[in-house]
Motif scaffolding. Structure first.
Motif, PDB file in Angstrom:
ATOM      1  N   GLY A 262       0.805  -1.227   0.000  1.00  0.00           N
ATOM      2  CA  GLY A 262       0.000   0.000   0.000  1.00  0.00           C
ATOM      3  C   GLY A 262       0.825   1.257   0.000  1.00  0.00           C
ATOM      4  N   GLU A 263       0.469   2.183  -0.879  1.00  0.00           N
ATOM      5  CA  GLU A 263       1.160   3.465  -0.957  1.00  0.00           C
ATOM      6  C   GLU A 263       0.727   4.333   0.215  1.00  0.00           C
ATOM      7  N   PRO A 264       1.634   5.156   0.729  1.00  0.00           N
ATOM      8  CA  PRO A 264       1.211   6.109   1.755  1.00  0.00           C
ATOM      9  C   PRO A 264       0.246   7.137   1.148  1.00  0.00           C
ATOM     10  N   GLU A 265      -0.547   7.709   2.017  1.00  0.00           N
ATOM     11  CA  GLU A 265      -1.471   8.745   1.545  1.00  0.00           C
ATOM     12  C   GLU A 265      -0.679   9.995   1.198  1.00  0.00           C
ATOM     13  N   LEU A 266      -0.994  10.627   0.084  1.00  0.00           N
ATOM     14  CA  LEU A 266      -0.253  11.852  -0.226  1.00  0.00           C
ATOM     15  C   LEU A 266      -1.135  12.842  -0.962  1.00  0.00           C
ATOM     16  N   SER A 267      -0.679  14.071  -0.970  1.00  0.00           N
ATOM     17  CA  SER A 267      -1.369  15.060  -1.802  1.00  0.00           C
ATOM     18  C   SER A 267      -0.322  15.888  -2.518  1.00  0.00           C
ATOM     19  N   MET A 268      -0.591  16.100  -3.795  1.00  0.00           N
ATOM     20  CA  MET A 268       0.376  16.863  -4.592  1.00  0.00           C
ATOM     21  C   MET A 268      -0.339  18.082  -5.165  1.00  0.00           C
ATOM     22  N   GLY A 299       3.540  14.851 -14.141  1.00  0.00           N
ATOM     23  CA  GLY A 299       3.083  15.811 -15.162  1.00  0.00           C
ATOM     24  C   GLY A 299       4.239  16.480 -15.875  1.00  0.00           C
ATOM     25  N   THR A 300       3.897  17.469 -16.689  1.00  0.00           N
ATOM     26  CA  THR A 300       4.950  18.195 -17.402  1.00  0.00           C
ATOM     27  C   THR A 300       5.666  19.120 -16.428  1.00  0.00           C
ATOM     28  N   ASN A 301       6.726  19.731 -16.883  1.00  0.00           N
ATOM     29  CA  ASN A 301       7.477  20.622 -16.003  1.00  0.00           C
ATOM     30  C   ASN A 301       6.654  21.862 -15.660  1.00  0.00           C
ATOM     31  N   VAL A 302       6.646  22.180 -14.402  1.00  0.00           N
ATOM     32  CA  VAL A 302       5.939  23.384 -13.942  1.00  0.00           C
ATOM     33  C   VAL A 302       6.872  24.115 -12.985  1.00  0.00           C
ATOM     34  N   PRO A 303       6.597  25.392 -12.684  1.00  0.00           N
ATOM     35  CA  PRO A 303       7.492  26.113 -11.767  1.00  0.00           C
ATOM     36  C   PRO A 303       7.592  25.431 -10.399  1.00  0.00           C
ATOM     37  N   LYS A 304       6.434  24.988  -9.862  1.00  0.00           N
ATOM     38  CA  LYS A 304       6.491  24.460  -8.497  1.00  0.00           C
ATOM     39  C   LYS A 304       5.476  23.359  -8.263  1.00  0.00           C
ATOM     40  N   LEU A 305       5.921  22.367  -7.510  1.00  0.00           N
ATOM     41  CA  LEU A 305       5.053  21.277  -7.057  1.00  0.00           C
ATOM     42  C   LEU A 305       5.255  21.135  -5.555  1.00  0.00           C
ATOM     43  N   GLU A 306       4.154  20.830  -4.833  1.00  0.00           N
ATOM     44  CA  GLU A 306       4.321  20.542  -3.406  1.00  0.00           C
ATOM     45  C   GLU A 306       3.699  19.194  -3.106  1.00  0.00           C
ATOM     46  N   ILE A 307       4.475  18.344  -2.460  1.00  0.00           N
ATOM     47  CA  ILE A 307       3.968  17.005  -2.165  1.00  0.00           C
ATOM     48  C   ILE A 307       4.057  16.776  -0.662  1.00  0.00           C
ATOM     49  N   THR A 308       2.949  16.455  -0.041  1.00  0.00           N
ATOM     50  CA  THR A 308       3.004  16.064   1.369  1.00  0.00           C
ATOM     51  C   THR A 308       2.533  14.633   1.479  1.00  0.00           C
ATOM     52  N   THR A 309       3.303  13.870   2.210  1.00  0.00           N
ATOM     53  CA  THR A 309       3.033  12.438   2.309  1.00  0.00           C
ATOM     54  C   THR A 309       2.911  12.072   3.780  1.00  0.00           C
ATOM     55  N   THR A 310       1.964  11.215   4.062  1.00  0.00           N
ATOM     56  CA  THR A 310       1.816  10.739   5.438  1.00  0.00           C
ATOM     57  C   THR A 310       2.731   9.541   5.619  1.00  0.00           C
ATOM     58  N   ILE A 311       3.803   9.733   6.383  1.00  0.00           N
ATOM     59  CA  ILE A 311       4.699   8.605   6.620  1.00  0.00           C
ATOM     60  C   ILE A 311       5.019   8.527   8.100  1.00  0.00           C
ATOM     61  N   PHE A 334      10.120   7.919  -5.310  1.00  0.00           N
ATOM     62  CA  PHE A 334      10.857   7.180  -4.277  1.00  0.00           C
ATOM     63  C   PHE A 334      11.132   8.062  -3.068  1.00  0.00           C
ATOM     64  N   LEU A 335      11.489   9.306  -3.316  1.00  0.00           N
ATOM     65  CA  LEU A 335      11.834  10.202  -2.207  1.00  0.00           C
ATOM     66  C   LEU A 335      10.628  10.465  -1.299  1.00  0.00           C
ATOM     67  N   THR A 336       9.418  10.382  -1.874  1.00  0.00           N
ATOM     68  CA  THR A 336       8.235  10.620  -1.022  1.00  0.00           C
ATOM     69  C   THR A 336       8.102   9.562   0.069  1.00  0.00           C
ATOM     70  N   LYS A 337       8.821   8.467  -0.057  1.00  0.00           N
ATOM     71  CA  LYS A 337       8.761   7.437   0.993  1.00  0.00           C
ATOM     72  C   LYS A 337       9.587   7.838   2.212  1.00  0.00           C
ATOM     73  N   ASN A 338      10.445   8.847   2.040  1.00  0.00           N
ATOM     74  CA  ASN A 338      11.335   9.248   3.136  1.00  0.00           C
ATOM     75  C   ASN A 338      11.199  10.702   3.559  1.00  0.00           C
ATOM     76  N   TYR A 339      10.571  11.507   2.742  1.00  0.00           N
ATOM     77  CA  TYR A 339      10.400  12.916   3.100  1.00  0.00           C
ATOM     78  C   TYR A 339       8.917  13.242   3.101  1.00  0.00           C
ATOM     79  N   SER A 340       8.410  13.703   4.236  1.00  0.00           N
ATOM     80  CA  SER A 340       6.975  13.960   4.312  1.00  0.00           C
ATOM     81  C   SER A 340       6.597  15.227   3.569  1.00  0.00           C
TER      82      SER A 340
END
Lengths: 389, 479
Positions: A262-268, A299-311, A334-340
């Motif tokens: 199961g993937e952790p819950e996240l929002s991007m 997605g395509t390249n954009v100026p900014k993305l924010e990802i928060t993951t419940t870990i 992969f990094l979302t598994k280690n950085y919330s």
């Protein structure tokens, strides 16, 4: 009619047919095209019919644009180009439009770079790192397929050594910890770590980057066997294919690596101009149906993305700012598994100060510069850090 | 417009030919004029006026000359007006910048501001403007008034026919230099036969193939090597580079001439031959009888012979040759490289005339070929480098200045261009022609019908290369 003339008439008829049918079909084709035709393969809009005026004629722009217009709509355009590339290969040319096709894969040739520009970028990174001494700074420069598969390239073809380039870059930025990923990629060269028809690395290649970075960035990497691999598409023909149009190379597979239990819950949240859209997945499956399938990753390249993951707290390394090119798109899952909290910025699409897009470096525990060698060596935007932050 | 574009081959040419064939005989010259103007203005929408002025002056000079038949002085004035005007156009458009630069250099100061010159009040930048084909059409047009003065041709009273001669699109931008005399008869009365069209199509497709398939392919090697820093270039690389140019210029130029001759035939004209396997020559004098033949014969007829040719004793012959070869150099372009290039050919030809020619005749042909090609190849260095010091450095590199005989990149160039080189070497001899003749003797239908397949295949392949010219994936926009 005399017998001697039959072959002459035959040639004249054939010549006339070729000279008539091609323009007629081309004209019919252009009349039936949508108003603003887009070439997915070339990733650009086709030339529109040029404006006819005294000015456009006297400065010859009408003629030039008309030639492009005609050629853009030429009947069976891509088939002609593919024929030309094949014939070039037959003549013994091994490099077609800057791409070598060797051993079942296309390899983008990298021969030289603008030293002044690269040094300016490196200097900007170094002074940026010195300015934010409290933030952990990392630099991951991924070699391209050219370096890993250099033994398959023709001898003396002029390909430059990327290993030396990476070392030079790391040495020029002593305040940033360089991450050596060359060795693990080179050791895995028999695996599917680069796309055959695209300039990016695959998810497996990116995983090796994730694994190599762990000891430097001090997180516990999730072992490969914990992931389940989804073959999301096996008909990916990437940017290198767009240039060579060589159908003989097997199309690529896009793999999504997700945690088996199961993937952790996240929002991007994707910030583009003034709009912000939030998603609960890192993958945009719509792109799998299009030409540009790599954009399925974030997605395509954009100026900014924010990802928060419940870990879980014990495996959370905190907040990370990634300054990147598109290679990072397959690494970040992969990094979302280690950085919330991960913020991803692309300097190519940002022109003001970072604070204008609500990025304050001091808010982050770590900053990662993630580029591939070719893009980094051609980049002219990293030096903007001098005034951005 | 140039022949090797998809717009020419698949839009301009079919449309022009259809209208031309349908048009009644009387209006065919008018169609030539219209299509020629469109063809020329496509590349030179402004300087087409220059061409028209040159045409008009020569047409009227001809009429006036005719009116004063038998009276030397007025006829001579007409000739002088025409020649001065044509050379004047060449001078202003082609040489003014070069002359100004040299005047400045001699004076040691900016006597003439090259970036701000004007001609009767019209400001222009001499370095940036050279109407396409001006060296060709002025020479063509002048041949009419000179020949009329000498009584070699009859006056052309029909302005449309005369304008059609100058604007005849096949030969307008890159030769051959068709003299009025060459086409005078056909201009007024020509028949277009199946044989002529057939020959024309074959000649055109061969020319297109020479330009698009061979010259462009081998040319990319020269472009690459020319761009290298000479300090690290090996002897082998430098030779490969200039050999690539040697082939590029032959296949490019003779390809253009072939296309022009072919198109001319399709329209009912027989243009003179411009190339005759020049790289098979056994002396420099022979080379120039086989290379750009129409230019050589122009200078011979209108400069060398009027100066007295070789009929006024040896010293005068030498002087006449020197003048012709200096002018040949100048004609090729406004720079010291071209002047030196032409003048050195003059020197060699004078030496050959004096004694070397007799010596060469006794030597084995292989040595004569090597002697000729060596000079020709060294000549191309002068011809296609930016300035004299660069040419000197390049030649030094060819003879080992970098201290590297062979290096890896030379071997890489050699391996990737080996097939192209072989095609070039065979293609610039008469071997293919002889082979075709041999097969024709044994089995004519094979040549006749096989030829159709080869021609169609070549046209298709050329089309692929033409379409590719603008294939421009803009890939990194989104990455």
């Amino acid at each position: 009619m005399s017998k001697q003339k039959i072959h002459k008439i035959l040639l004249i008829v054939l010549f006339s047919l070729i000279l008539l049918i091609i323009p007629i079909i081309t004209i019919i084709k252009s009349v039936n095209m949508p108003a603003k035709p887009f070439s997915e393969n070339e990733n650009r809009y086709l030339q529109e019919f040029p404006k006819f005026s005294f000015d456009t004629v006297t400065d010859k722009s009408f003629m030039q644009d008309f030639e492009t217009y005609f050629s853009d709509r030429f009947v069976l355009r891509e088939e002609w180009i593919s024929m030309k590339n094949n014939f070039d290969r037959l003549l013994g040319k091994r490099e077609i439009k800057g791409i070598f096709t060797e051993d079942g894969r296309m390899i983008e040739a990298w021969k030289e770079y603008d030293e002044t520009s690269v040094n300016a970028n490196l200097a900007a990174m170094e002074s940026f790192a010195q300015k934010y001494k409290n933030v952990n700074m990392y630099f991951m420069l991924a070699p391209n397929a050219q370096e890993i598969y250099s033994d398959t390239l023709p001898a003396n073809c002029g390909a430059a050594n990327q290993k030396n380039f990476i070392k030079m870059c790391y040495d020029a930025t002593p305040s940033i910890k360089g991450i050596d990923i060359y060795n693990s990629l080179a050791a895995a060269k028999e695996e599917y770590i680069y796309y055959r028809t695209d300039h990016h690395w695959t998810s497996l290649g990116a995983y090796l980057g994730y694994q190599s970075a762990a000891s430097v960035m001090k997180y516990n990497p999730i072992s490969l066997d914990k992931f389940s691999i989804e073959h999301a598409s096996n008909s990916f023909r990437g940017t290198l294919y767009s240039k060579t149009l060589d159908d003989s190379i097997t199309p690529d597979t896009i793999d999504f690596y997700t945690l088996a239990n199961g993937e952790p819950e996240l929002s991007m949240t994707v910030y583009r101009g003034t709009s912000a859209n939030t998603y609960d997945s890192l993958y945009f499956r719509d792109y799998l149906e299009k030409k540009d399938k790599y954009s399925a990753f974030l997605g395509t390249n954009v100026p900014k993305l924010e990802i928060t993951t419940t870990i879980p707290k014990e495996s959370d390394s905190g907040s990370l700012l990634v300054i990147k090119d598109s290679y990072a798109h397959s690494l970040i899952p992969f990094l979302t598994k280690n950085y919330s909290k991960i913020t991803v910025i692309d300097l190519r699409y940002i022109n003001g100060a970072l604070s204008d897009i609500d990025v304050n470096i001091s808010d982050y525990q770590s900053v990662l510069f993630m580029y591939n060698v070719i893009t980094f060596s051609e980049d002219t935007n990293v030096k903007k850090l001098n005034f951005m932050a | 417009m140039v022949f090797s574009t998809s717009v020419f081959l698949y839009l301009f040419l079919p449309l022009t030919l259809i209208i031309y064939y349908i048009a009644p005989k009387k209006s065919k010259n008018f169609i030539i004029l219209l299509s020629g103007l469109l063809f020329y203005s496509w590349g030179e929408p402004i300087y087409v006026v220059v061409m028209l002025i040159s045409t008009m002056i020569d047409y009227f000079a001809g009429l006036v000359m005719n009116k004063f038949e038998g009276r030397k002085l007025p006829r001579r004035i007409c000739l002088i007006v025409s020649v001065v005007m044509n050379l004047g156009l060449l001078g202003v458009f082609k040489y003014s910048g070069f002359i100004a630069e040299n005047i400045n250099a001699i004076a040691g100061q900016q006597l003439i501001d090259i970036n701000n010159m004007n001609f009767f009040g019209i400001e222009f930048l001499p370095m940036n403007m050279l109407p396409i084909g001006i060296s060709f059409f002025t020479f063509q047009s002048m041949s009419y008034t000179i020949d009329l003065y000498l009584g070699n041709v009859k006056v052309q009273k029909n302005p449309i026919s005369f304008a059609a001669f100058v604007t005849l699109f096949p030969q307008i931008v890159a030769g051959p230099i068709v003299r009025y005399d060459d086409v005078a008869k056909e201009l007024d009365d020509r028949t277009i036969t199946i044989d002529l069209i057939y020959d024309g199509i074959i000649k055109f497709i061969i020319g297109l193939g020479k330009k698009v398939l061979i010259a462009n392919s081998i040319g990319s090697l020269w472009t690459e090597i020319k761009g290298l820093d000479l300090g690290g270039v090996s002897v082998l690389t430098s030779w490969l580079g200039i050999l690539a140019f040697t082939f590029q210029i032959y296949f490019d130029f003779s390809g253009y001439s072939d296309m022009a001759v072919g198109l001319g035939k399709m329209m009912g004209f027989n243009f003179p031959k411009n190339f005759d396997y020049p790289y098979m020559s056994k002396s420099i004098s022979e080379f120039w009888r086989r290379w750009h033949i129409t230019l050589g014969s122009w200078f011979k007829s209108y400069v060398y012979f009027p100066l007295g040719g070789n009929r006024k004793g040896l010293p005068r012959t030498v002087l006449n040759l020197a003048i012709v070869w200096f002018l040949t150099g100048v004609w090729h372009g406004a720079s010291w490289n071209f002047i030196l290039w032409g003048s050195l050919y003059g020197v060699v030809i004078i030496i050959e005339k004096l004694f070397l020619g007799k010596v060469l005749k006794k030597l084995p042909t292989a040595i004569c070929s090597i002697y000729t090609m060596l000079l020709v190849i060294l000549g191309w260095v002068l011809f296609d480098t930016a300035d004299l010091p660069t040419a000197g450095n390049y030649i030094a590199t060819m003879f080992g200045a970098s201290g590297i005989l062979v290096d890896g990149s030379a071997l890489y160039y050699l391996s990737t261009y080996a097939i192209t080189f072989i095609i070039c070497i065979i293609g610039c001899t008469d071997l293919p022609k002889k082979a075709v003749e041999l097969v024709r003797k044994k089995c004519t239908p094979l040549v006749n019908y096989g030829g159709i397949a080869v021609m169609a295949g070549m046209l298709v392949l050329c089309t692929a290369y033409l379409v590719d010219q603008t294939y421009n994936p803009f890939l990194y926009f989104n990455f």
